[in-house]
Design a protein around this motif. Structure first.
Motif, mmCIF file in Angstrom:
data_model
loop_
_atom_site.group_PDB
_atom_site.id
_atom_site.type_symbol
_atom_site.label_atom_id
_atom_site.label_comp_id
_atom_site.label_asym_id
_atom_site.label_seq_id
_atom_site.Cartn_x
_atom_site.Cartn_y
_atom_site.Cartn_z
ATOM 1 N N ASP A 78 0.829 -1.211 0.000
ATOM 2 C CA ASP A 78 0.000 0.000 0.000
ATOM 3 C C ASP A 78 0.858 1.254 0.000
ATOM 4 O O ASP A 78 1.908 1.305 0.641
ATOM 5 N N GLU A 79 0.367 2.266 -0.681
ATOM 6 C CA GLU A 79 1.049 3.544 -0.657
ATOM 7 C C GLU A 79 0.810 4.180 0.718
ATOM 8 O O GLU A 79 -0.329 4.397 1.120
ATOM 9 N N ILE A 80 1.881 4.463 1.443
ATOM 10 C CA ILE A 80 1.743 5.032 2.792
ATOM 11 C C ILE A 80 1.702 6.556 2.726
ATOM 12 O O ILE A 80 1.022 7.210 3.489
ATOM 13 N N PHE A 81 2.423 7.114 1.778
ATOM 14 C CA PHE A 81 2.449 8.571 1.588
ATOM 15 C C PHE A 81 2.924 9.261 2.852
ATOM 16 O O PHE A 81 2.312 10.202 3.359
ATOM 17 N N GLY A 82 4.040 8.769 3.355
ATOM 18 C CA GLY A 82 4.636 9.339 4.548
ATOM 19 C C GLY A 82 6.083 8.886 4.623
ATOM 20 O O GLY A 82 6.550 8.126 3.767
ATOM 21 N N PRO A 83 6.800 9.319 5.671
ATOM 22 C CA PRO A 83 8.240 9.043 5.763
ATOM 23 C C PRO A 83 8.529 7.630 6.256
ATOM 24 O O PRO A 83 9.136 7.446 7.310
ATOM 25 N N VAL A 84 8.058 6.649 5.527
ATOM 26 C CA VAL A 84 8.174 5.257 5.948
ATOM 27 C C VAL A 84 8.724 4.434 4.784
ATOM 28 O O VAL A 84 8.135 4.401 3.702
ATOM 29 N N LEU A 85 9.856 3.789 5.033
ATOM 30 C CA LEU A 85 10.529 3.012 3.997
ATOM 31 C C LEU A 85 10.430 1.524 4.326
ATOM 32 O O LEU A 85 10.718 1.110 5.449
ATOM 33 N N SER A 86 10.037 0.733 3.342
ATOM 34 C CA SER A 86 10.002 -0.722 3.528
ATOM 35 C C SER A 86 11.206 -1.327 2.826
ATOM 36 O O SER A 86 11.437 -1.064 1.648
ATOM 37 N N VAL A 87 11.960 -2.142 3.567
ATOM 38 C CA VAL A 87 13.200 -2.696 3.016
ATOM 39 C C VAL A 87 12.999 -4.167 2.670
ATOM 40 O O VAL A 87 12.633 -4.975 3.531
ATOM 41 N N LEU A 88 13.227 -4.497 1.403
ATOM 42 C CA LEU A 88 13.182 -5.881 0.953
ATOM 43 C C LEU A 88 14.547 -6.214 0.350
ATOM 44 O O LEU A 88 15.306 -5.309 -0.011
ATOM 45 N N THR A 89 14.840 -7.500 0.230
ATOM 46 C CA THR A 89 16.138 -7.870 -0.334
ATOM 47 C C THR A 89 15.953 -8.743 -1.568
ATOM 48 O O THR A 89 14.875 -9.275 -1.819
ATOM 49 N N PHE A 90 17.051 -8.841 -2.347
ATOM 50 C CA PHE A 90 17.033 -9.717 -3.520
ATOM 51 C C PHE A 90 18.442 -10.268 -3.724
ATOM 52 O O PHE A 90 19.412 -9.759 -3.145
ATOM 53 N N ARG A 91 18.534 -11.332 -4.543
ATOM 54 C CA ARG A 91 19.841 -11.903 -4.841
ATOM 55 C C ARG A 91 20.281 -11.633 -6.269
ATOM 56 O O ARG A 91 21.434 -11.366 -6.523
ATOM 57 N N THR A 92 19.346 -11.728 -7.229
ATOM 58 C CA THR A 92 19.726 -11.577 -8.638
ATOM 59 C C THR A 92 18.978 -10.401 -9.262
ATOM 60 O O THR A 92 17.913 -10.011 -8.766
ATOM 61 N N PRO A 93 19.515 -9.857 -10.340
ATOM 62 C CA PRO A 93 18.800 -8.780 -11.029
ATOM 63 C C PRO A 93 17.387 -9.198 -11.443
ATOM 64 O O PRO A 93 16.456 -8.398 -11.350
ATOM 65 N N GLU A 94 17.220 -10.450 -11.856
ATOM 66 C CA GLU A 94 15.886 -10.930 -12.252
ATOM 67 C C GLU A 94 14.915 -10.817 -11.087
ATOM 68 O O GLU A 94 13.775 -10.401 -11.246
ATOM 69 N N GLU A 95 15.399 -11.213 -9.905
ATOM 70 C CA GLU A 95 14.534 -11.147 -8.720
ATOM 71 C C GLU A 95 14.198 -9.688 -8.390
ATOM 72 O O GLU A 95 13.065 -9.371 -8.014
ATOM 73 N N ALA A 96 15.185 -8.825 -8.546
ATOM 74 C CA ALA A 96 14.942 -7.407 -8.261
ATOM 75 C C ALA A 96 13.856 -6.853 -9.179
ATOM 76 O O ALA A 96 12.940 -6.150 -8.734
ATOM 77 N N VAL A 97 13.957 -7.183 -10.469
ATOM 78 C CA VAL A 97 12.974 -6.683 -11.432
ATOM 79 C C VAL A 97 11.590 -7.250 -11.125
ATOM 80 O O VAL A 97 10.589 -6.525 -11.121
ATOM 81 N N ALA A 98 11.543 -8.543 -10.834
ATOM 82 C CA ALA A 98 10.244 -9.168 -10.561
ATOM 83 C C ALA A 98 9.595 -8.535 -9.332
ATOM 84 O O ALA A 98 8.399 -8.231 -9.330
ATOM 85 N N LYS A 99 10.391 -8.300 -8.289
ATOM 86 C CA LYS A 99 9.829 -7.691 -7.078
ATOM 87 C C LYS A 99 9.433 -6.237 -7.332
ATOM 88 O O LYS A 99 8.396 -5.770 -6.864
ATOM 89 N N ALA A 100 10.268 -5.536 -8.069
ATOM 90 C CA ALA A 100 9.960 -4.126 -8.345
ATOM 91 C C ALA A 100 8.641 -4.002 -9.095
ATOM 92 O O ALA A 100 7.840 -3.108 -8.825
ATOM 93 N N ASN A 101 8.413 -4.921 -10.035
ATOM 94 C CA ASN A 101 7.199 -4.845 -10.857
ATOM 95 C C ASN A 101 5.986 -5.467 -10.187
ATOM 96 O O ASN A 101 4.878 -5.348 -10.702
ATOM 97 N N ASN A 102 6.184 -6.091 -9.051
ATOM 98 C CA ASN A 102 5.081 -6.779 -8.386
ATOM 99 C C ASN A 102 4.240 -5.790 -7.582
ATOM 100 O O ASN A 102 4.248 -5.768 -6.359
ATOM 101 N N THR A 103 3.519 -4.953 -8.289
ATOM 102 C CA THR A 103 2.696 -3.922 -7.674
ATOM 103 C C THR A 103 1.663 -3.479 -8.699
ATOM 104 O O THR A 103 1.875 -3.600 -9.893
ATOM 105 N N GLN A 104 0.543 -2.979 -8.200
ATOM 106 C CA GLN A 104 -0.471 -2.453 -9.106
ATOM 107 C C GLN A 104 -0.014 -1.129 -9.725
ATOM 108 O O GLN A 104 -0.564 -0.673 -10.706
#
Lengths: 295, 484
Positions: B394-420
Motif C-alpha cells: 500500500d502507498e503510505i504517503f509518509g516518511p516510511v521506507l520498507s526494506v526488501l532484499t534480492f539476490r539476482t537482477p531478475e529477482e529485483a525486477v520481478a519484485k519491483a514490478n510486483n505492484t499495481q
C-alpha cells in the motif's frame, strides 16, 4: 466447370497460435448480405476470452523484446502472405460486406497496404514520440515509448477486413499483443486472417482472434485485470460502450472510445500512439574537469 | 561528515528561521471566479491551518457545485477570446506569470511552507524554482504548437477542470495550468482543502499579469467540489493528481462522455540498490527518495530493494544518516524533515505503520524528538518485510521506507514490478549495461538511475498501470490539452 462439390472450410478461432473451436462447443450461423448461409463460426464464450488473454500475456514480453526491425519484417510478411491469398479475401469480403468483386478488391488492396504502412512504423515510432529532454541540470534524460501490454480490440462491425486490419496492426506494431473480437455478423475475413498470421512468422499469441457475440464476450475482457487497454472501435451500442469503459476503470485500462472512422482514409498515428507508455530515464552525466564542459 | 565522532547524532544548530514577514496572509479569502474574489454561493467557509503548529492561517470560502457551475461558465465565456489569441500573445502572458513568480518566490516559498508544513529548504530550492520554470517552459510552446508533432494548428479542448493534491500545491498548479493556458484552454482549478493558499496567491499573480478574466478560476473546496467539477457537462478536459481510488472514480464518471482525461495517481516506487553501487551516494538517494517532502510524494522510492550481500552495510549507513536528519520547524533553514500535512494523513501513516508491526515487519524509527504541537512522524523504516506485507503493497504517503532484499537482477525486477502501481523506480549500480537492462524491464514511467526524485519541466512525468495515464511535462504534456 465440373459439377464437383467444393470442400468447405470449418472456421475456427485463432488463440495462442493454434486454431481451437470454442471451448463451449457452440457455433452460430454466418450469412452473406442476402442471408445465404456461409459458415458456422465459433460462438466464443467468456472462457475462450480468458484463454486468449492468457495466450496474449504469455506472448507479450517476447514480442515486445524483438527488435523493432524484426517486428517490421514480420508485419511486412503478413502483407506478402495476404497478397498471395488475395482472391480468397476478396471473395470473403464481398460476401461479408455485400460488395462487388471489384469493390471488395479495392478494400483488400487497401488492407494489404495498411500492413505495409504499419510495418514501416515499427522502427520509427520511437523517434517520433520519444527523444532526449534538455533538463536544467547535469543529467542525461531520455523518453522512450513502450507497449502498454495486452490490448483488447473490438474490431469494427461493418468494415470486416480493412477496419479489422486498421485496428490490429497499430496495436502489435509497437510490441503489444492483442485479443481481437471480430465483427459479430461478418467474422469470416477475421478468422481467415488468423490463418495468414499463423504463416507470417508472427509468434503465437501475439494476435488472438475470437468470433461471437460482442455483448457477451466484451464485458469480461473490459473487466479483466490482466488486460491493459481496450479499443472499443466496434462497439456500436452507446450503453454497452459506457458499461465497458466503466468496467475498464477498475484497473485503469487505457480506453479508445468508439468514434466514426473512415477506414479508407490515411490512418495517421493515433491508434499507434494510443497503446504506448512513455518511460523517462534519468542518469547523471558527471563532468570531466573543472570547466564542466567538453568544448 | 562521517569522520566526526558525533556523526551519529544531529549537530546542534542555532535556530535559523526564515522570516514570516515576507508574506501577508489575509484573515479570509474568497473563491476566484471570473477575475474576482467572491464568497461561496452558500456562504460556507473552512479554516486552513499550519500543520507544524495547528495555528489557523486563514478562513477560505468553500466551493459547492453551484460555485463550480459559475466558474465553468466564466471559463467557457473566456475560452472564445483566449483560444483565439495569437499564440505569441498567450505566450507573453505566461512569461509574465513566470517572471512574477520568480519575483515573489520567497514570499510564496514561506507561504507554502506555512500552509503545507514542508521545510523551507524544499519550497525555496525545489518547489518554487520548478514552478517558475514550468510556466517559462510552456510559455515558449504557446506559439510553436504547429511544430509539436500533433499536426498543423492543433486546437485546444475548451474548459479544463483540474483537481490537485496538497503535497506540492503550487507546483501541481503549475503542472496543470501552464500547459492548459499555453494550448489555449481556460481552467477551473480546485486546490486541496488543506493547502488552498498558494493557489489563491496565484490568483493575485494572474491579476498582476493582466490575465483576462475567467481564463483562470480557483475554487478552494473539498472532494465534493472536485467531483462536481470533473462531472460538469461543460468541462471538456479533466486533469487529476491524487489517489488511485479517486482516479478510478473519475475514470468511471467520465465513461461515455467526450471528456479527455489525464490521471496522475499513486505509486509504490522501488529503489533498487545493487552490490556494486556507490553506497554513500545510494544512501543519499534512498533518503531523498523517501524522506523528501516527508515521503508525501506519489513517486517516492518507498520500497528499498537491496541486494542481500550489501544489506547490512546499506542499512547501517542508512540508519546512521537518518539519525542526523533534523526534524522540526519547517521555516528553519536547517530543517530536513517538516510536518505531516494534516491530522488525517498522520492518522493514516500511523495506522499503516501499526499494521506493519502487527504483520511482523521490524520497525526502526530515527531517534528524534517530535514537537508537542502539530503533526509529526519520525523517519521510519521497516526491515524483514515480505512482498505480502501491507507496508510493501500500500502507498503510505509518509516518511516510511520498507526494506526488501534480492539476490539476482531478475529477482529485483520481478519484485519491483510486483505492484499495481507503475510510477517510478530507482537503480543504483556502477554498471552501465545493468542500468539499461534493468531500466528496460521496469514497468514504470520515470526511472532514476544513480539519482532519485529529479524533476524538470522538459521531462515527461506519469505512470504505467494503476499509477494513471497521460504525461505531464515536456512536449508530451501538450497532448493532454490538445484535440488530437
Amino acid at each position: 466447370m465440373s459439377d464437383r462439390l467444393t470442400v468447405l472450410k470449418t472456421y475456427k478461432l485463432y488463440v495462442g497460435g493454434k486454431f481451437p473451436r470454442s471451448e463451449s462447443g457452440r457455433v452460430y450461423e454466418v450469412t452473406d448480405s442476402k442471408n445465404k448461409w456461409l459458415a458456422n463460426a465459433p460462438l466464443s464464450s467468456r472462457k475462450d476470452a480468458r484463454d486468449a488473454v492468457v495466450a496474449a500475456r504469455k506472448a507479450q514480453g517476447g514480442w515486445a523484446g524483438k527488435t523493432a526491425y524484426l517486428r517490421g519484417q514480420i508485419l511486412y510478411r503478413v502483407a506478402e502472405m495476404l497478397e498471395g491469398r488475395k482472391d480468397q479475401f476478396v471473395r470473403e469480403v464481398a460476401d461479408a460486406e455485400g460488395l462487388s468483386k471489384s469493390k471488395a478488391a479495392v478494400v483488400v488492396d487497401a488492407a494489404i497496404d495498411r500492413w505495409v504502412w504499419y510495418a514501416g512504423w515499427t522502427d520509427k515510432v520511437a523517434q517520433i514520440v520519444g527523444g532526449g529532454n534538455p533538463v536544467a541540470g547535469p543529467f542525461f534524460n531520455l523518453s522512450s515509448p513502450e507497449p502498454t501490454g495486452v490490448v483488447t480490440v473490438v474490431a469494427p462491425q461493418e468494415s470486416s477486413f480493412l477496419g479489422l486490419v486498421s485496428v490490429i496492426a497499430p496495436v502489435i506494431a509497437t510490441g503489444n499483443t492483442a485479443v481481437v473480437i471480430a465483427s459479430e455478423n461478418s467474422p469470416l475475413p477475421a478468422l481467415s486472417l488468423g490463418e495468414v498470421l499463423a504463416t507470417s512468422d508472427l509468434p503465437g499469441g501475439v494476435v488472438n482472434i475470437l468470433s461471437g457475440r460482442t455483448a457477451e464476450i466484451t464485458p469480461s475482457l473490459a473487466s479483466h485485470q490482466d488486460v491493459n487497454a481496450i479499443d472499443l472501435a466496434g462497439v456500436e451500442d452507446d450503453d454497452l460502450a459506457k458499461e465497458l469503459e466503466v468496467a475498464a476503470a477498475d484497473n485503469l485500462k487505457r480506453v479508445v472510445r468508439p468514434q466514426p472512422v473512415d477506414w479508407s482514409a490515411d490512418p495517421g498515428t493515433h491508434r499507434l500512439t494510443a497503446f504506448l507508455e512513455t518511460k523517462t530515464v534519468w542518469h547523471p552525466t558527471g563532468s570531466l574537469g573543472a570547466s564542466g564542459s567538453s568544448y | 561528515m562521517t569522520s566526526t565522532p558525533s556523526a551519529s547524532a544531529a549537530f546542534e544548530y542555532a535556530p535559523a528561521p526564515e522570516s514570516r514577514s515576507v508574506v501577508d496572509i489575509a484573515p479570509s479569502y474568497g473563491l476566484f471566479i471570473d477575475g474576482e474574489f467572491a464568497e461561496a454561493a452558500d456562504g460556507k467557509v473552512f479554516k486552513t491551518v499550519s500543520p507544524s503548529t495547528e495555528e489557523v492561517l486563514s478562513e477560505v470560502a468553500q466551493a459547492s457545485s453551484e460555485d463550480v457551475d459559475r466558474a465553468v461558465k466564466a471559463a467557457r465565456k473566456a475560452f472564445e477570446k483566449w483560444s483565439a489569441l495569437p499564440g505569441a500573445e498567450r505566450a507573453k502572458y505566461l512569461f509574465r506569470i513566470a517572471r512574477i513568480i520568480q519575483e515573489r518566490s520567497r514570499e510564496l516559498a514561506v507561504l507554502e511552507t506555512l500552509d503545507n508544513g514542508k521545510p523551507i529548504k524544499e519550497t525555496r530550492d525545489a518547489d518554487l524554482p520548478l514552478v517558475a520554470a514550468h510556466f517559462f517552459y510552456y510559455a515558449g510552446w504557446a506559439d510553436k504548437l504547429d511544430h509539436a508533432g500533433y499536426g498543423a494548428d492543433p486546437r485546444p479542448l475548451g474548459v479544463a477542470g483540474q483537481v490537485i493534491p496538497w503535497n506540492f500545491p503550487l507546483l501541481m498548479l503549475a503542472w496543470k495550468i501552464a500547459p492548459a493556458l499555453a494550448t489555449g484552454n481556460t481552467v477551473v482549478l480546485k486546490p486541496a482543502e488543506t493547502t488552498p493558499l498558494s493557489a489563491l496567491f496565484f490568483a493575485d499573480i494572474c491579476r498582476q499579469a493582466g490575465l483576462p478574466k475567467g481564463v483562470v478560476n480557483i475554487l478552494p473546496g473539498y472532494g465534493d467540489a472536485g467531483a462536481a467539477l470533473t462531472a460538469h457537462p461543460d468541462v471538456d478536459k479533466v486533469a487529476f493528481t491524487g489517489s488511485t481510488a479517486v482516479g478510478k472514480a473519475i475514470a468511471r464518471q467520465v465513461a461515455g462522455t467526450d471528456k479527455k482525461v489525464t490521471l496522475e495517481l499513486g505509486g509504490k516506487g522501488a529503489n533498487i540498490v545493487f552490490d556494486d553501487a556507490p553506497i554513500d551516494q545510494a544512501v543519499e538517494g534512498i533518503v531523498t527518495g523517501i524522506f523528501f517532502n516527508q515521503g508525501q510524494v506519489c513517486c517516492a522510492g518507498s520500497r528499498l530493494l537491496v541486494q542481500e550481500s550489501v544489506q547490512d552495510e546499506v542499512l547501517d549507513a542508512l540508519k546512521r544518516r537518518l539519525s542526523t536528519l533534523r526534524l522540526g520547524d519547517p521555516l528553519d533553514k536547517n530543517t530536513d524533515i517538516g510536518a505531516i500535512n494534516s491530522a488525517e494523513q498522520l492518522a493514516r501513516i500511523t495506522a499503516l505503520t501499526e499494521t506493519g508491526e502487527a504483520e511482523g515487519a521490524e520497525r526502526w524509527s530515527a531517534p528524534c524528538e517530535l514537537p508537542s504541537s502539530g503533526y509529526w512522524f519520525a523517519p521510519t523504516l521497516f526491515t524483514n518485510v515480505t512482498q505480502a506485507h501491507t507496508v510493501a503493497r500500500d502507498e503510505i504517503f509518509g516518511p516510511v521506507l520498507s526494506v526488501l532484499t534480492f539476490r539476482t537482477p531478475e529477482e529485483a525486477v520481478a519484485k519491483a514490478n510486483n505492484t499495481q502501481y507503475g510510477l517510478s523506480a530507482g537503480i543504483w549500480t556502477e554498471k552501465g549495461s545493468r542500468i539499461l537492462a534493468v531500466a528496460d524491464r521496469l514497468r514504470a514511467g520515470v526511472i532514476w538511475a544513480n539519482t532519485f526524485n529529479k524533476f524538470d519541466p522538459t521531462s515527461p512525468f506519469g505512470g504505467y498501470k494503476e499509477s494513471g495515464y497521460g504525461r505531464e511535462g515536456g512536449r508530451h504534456g501538450l497532448e493532454a490539452y490538445l484535440d488530437v
